[in-house]
Design a protein around this motif. Structure first.
Motif, short mmCIF file in Angstrom:
data_model
loop_
_atom_site.label_atom_id
_atom_site.label_comp_id
_atom_site.label_asym_id
_atom_site.label_seq_id
_atom_site.Cartn_x
_atom_site.Cartn_y
_atom_site.Cartn_z
N ASP A 30 1.29 12.11 -1.16
CA ASP A 30 0.70 13.41 -1.23
C ASP A 30 1.59 14.21 -2.01
O ASP A 30 2.90 14.36 -1.70
CB ASP A 30 0.89 14.10 0.22
CG ASP A 30 -0.26 13.43 1.14
OD1 ASP A 30 -1.40 13.18 0.89
OD2 ASP A 30 0.14 13.11 2.35
N GLY A 57 -7.37 2.64 -5.47
CA GLY A 57 -7.19 3.72 -4.30
C GLY A 57 -7.89 4.97 -4.50
O GLY A 57 -8.33 5.37 -5.64
N ALA A 81 0.60 -1.28 0.07
CA ALA A 81 0.22 -0.07 0.10
C ALA A 81 0.71 1.26 -0.04
O ALA A 81 1.72 1.27 0.72
CB ALA A 81 -0.81 0.18 1.20
N ASP A 85 0.67 5.57 0.07
CA ASP A 85 -0.09 6.71 -0.02
C ASP A 85 1.00 7.97 -0.32
O ASP A 85 2.08 7.91 -0.02
CB ASP A 85 -0.56 7.07 1.49
CG ASP A 85 -1.55 6.17 1.96
OD1 ASP A 85 -2.31 5.50 1.11
OD2 ASP A 85 -1.49 5.94 3.07
#
Length: 191
Positions: free
Chosen positions: A45, A61, A41, A43
């Motif tokens: 930004d 996602g 996974a 993430d």
């Protein structure tokens, strides 16, 4: 999903995002497949200059784009999309997901299929093509066109709101000319 810390560290090193620059184009690849067939996974930004155009292609996602002055293109599978405060054209392609779009000063196009879609405060035209379980529109300043297997809908402007699901269509403060062709749907228009 690693069995020990060393394995997790190896997978982490193998899945570092990859950045490629060609002229004024920057391509960022998440590289979540870099560790092979393991559950990874990631993430991200990402902050970029507000005026730069953005193109996002995501297979799994959620995607959120906020505060853009350039055009935005989003293709997303199996995850929700949020886009707001967009001062360029917005194009969204959905596959098995939901979308929430608001505060767009130019044209919006949406295609694909998915669950819930909410679009509000669009100052340009709105074109929707596909199959969506629930559709909610509010305050669209220019032409609206919706096409699906069961419904064709066109009108000039929406000052109120419109809610549509598989069996019902309700709208208020719709400006015509209005064209609606549908089947198996109760229709209620107000004002």
């Amino acid at each position: 999903g690693a069995e020990n810390q060393q394995q997790a560290d190896n997978w982490n090193r193998a899945t570092q995002p990859q950045v490629e620059v060609k002229g004024s184009n920057v391509t960022l690849k998440a590289n979540n497949e870099g560790a092979g067939d393991h559950g990874i996974a990631i993430d991200l930004d990402i902050a970029i200059p507000r005026k730069a155009p953005v193109s996002i292609n995501n297979r799994r996602g959620d995607v959120s784009v906020v505060g853009r002055d350039g055009d935005v293109n989003i293709a997303n599978q199996r995850g929700d999309v949020t886009a707001s405060d967009i001062n360029g054209k917005l194009s969204v392609s959905l596959d098995q997901n939901s979308a929430r779009i608001s505060q767009v000063t130019s044209d919006v196009s949406l295609d694909g299929h998915g669950d819930e879609v909410s679009i509000e405060d669009v100052q340009g035209t709105l074109h929707i093509h596909g199959e969506f379980d629930d559709l909610r529109l509010e305050k669209i300043s220019k032409d609206v066109a919706f096409r699906s297997e069961r419904t064709d809908l066109e009108f000039a402007r929406l000052d109120g709101d419109l809610d549509m699901d598989s069996g019902d269509l309700r709208a208020s403060d719709v400006f015509g000319p209005l064209h609606l062709t549908t089947r198996s749907k109760d229709v209620r228009l107000e004002d």
